[in-house]
Design a protein around this motif. Sequence first.
Motif, PDB file in Angstrom:
ATOM      1  N   HIS A  18       0.859  -1.187   0.000  1.00 41.27           N
ATOM      2  CA  HIS A  18       0.000   0.000   0.000  1.00 41.27           C
ATOM      3  C   HIS A  18       0.890   1.231   0.000  1.00 41.27           C
ATOM      4  CE1 HIS A  18      -1.856  -3.213   2.624  1.00 41.27           C
ATOM      5  NE2 HIS A  18      -2.761  -3.118   1.654  1.00 41.27           N
ATOM      6  N   ASP A  21       3.663   2.061   2.697  1.00 42.48           N
ATOM      7  CA  ASP A  21       4.479   0.934   3.171  1.00 42.48           C
ATOM      8  C   ASP A  21       5.931   1.084   2.726  1.00 42.48           C
ATOM      9  OD1 ASP A  21       2.653  -0.627   4.656  1.00 42.48           O
ATOM     10  OD2 ASP A  21       1.809  -1.470   2.830  1.00 42.48           O
ATOM     11  N   HIS A 123       0.269  -7.689   2.545  1.00 46.94           N
ATOM     12  CA  HIS A 123       1.721  -7.638   2.761  1.00 46.94           C
ATOM     13  C   HIS A 123       2.353  -8.996   2.441  1.00 46.94           C
ATOM     14  CE1 HIS A 123       1.845  -3.874   5.588  1.00 46.94           C
ATOM     15  NE2 HIS A 123       0.930  -3.756   4.641  1.00 46.94           N
ATOM     16  N   GLU A 161       3.654  -4.285  10.871  1.00 43.38           N
ATOM     17  CA  GLU A 161       2.671  -5.351  10.636  1.00 43.38           C
ATOM     18  C   GLU A 161       3.315  -6.678  10.203  1.00 43.38           C
ATOM     19  OE1 GLU A 161      -1.033  -2.811   8.870  1.00 43.38           O
ATOM     20  OE2 GLU A 161       0.985  -2.373   8.170  1.00 43.38           O
TER      21      GLU A 161
END
Length: 246
Positions: A18, A21, A123, A161
């Motif tokens: 995204h 990121d 991810h 994350e």
Amino acid sequence: MIEDKVYAARSILVVGAHAFDAEVIAGPLAAVAANRGATVTFLHLTMGEQGHPCLIPDHYCAQKEKEAAKAAQRLGIDVRNLGLRDAFLPNDDETALKVCDVIRELKPEVVITHWHGSWHKDHRAAAELTRTGFFFAALPTLKRSHDAHTPQLLLFGENWEDDDGFKPEHLIDVTDGFEAWSAAVHEYELARGLSSFPYVDYYSALYRLRGCLRGTRYAQAFAAASHSWNAGAGLFAPPAAGNRKP
Ligand SMILES: [Zn+2]
């Protein structure tokens, strides 16, 4: 040293799931490399357009495209966007070929992406798409619009994350890129209070923490690809000088 190899590269590609990121995985590093003359490109696979509590995805997508462009300007880098759908990033060969085409076109020596151990499905997909895109890019028998290209280094950056099994194997000094990074991420509403997660606090502290261990003000951590991955991709380290045949 990995740091020397990264900063010697003429072209670096950072692939993020995204928009935002790539900025946290390798933003300070990108600013340093660009300042030293490298061409750095952030490839956003999706814009992360589902992440706004009030705006509809189309409107937030347009906002994030503007934010990403301004952030790239602050870092002194180029930005691309594959325009894939946030939260539904396909993890398939067709999408990996799109990553392959960007690698073949830009011919980076260094490619950086997500670590695969993430709670976020996009991810995990981005990590695998980049590895497969790298593999396709190097495959000489695969005919695409650009010739085959093998980057010399694949690294996985640190993202809050993606912490499942991530090991900070390499610490790279990014002190000179920190201010540009800070200005760049503040172009995003995400860093100005939109999210309940305190992104700027987290990453500012993280880069400082890595810097404490690196012996510099700020540093970013990266994990390397496995030895078998490097061998399979033809990325052998050069032989020791004494072992070279005359
Ligand atoms: Zn993300």
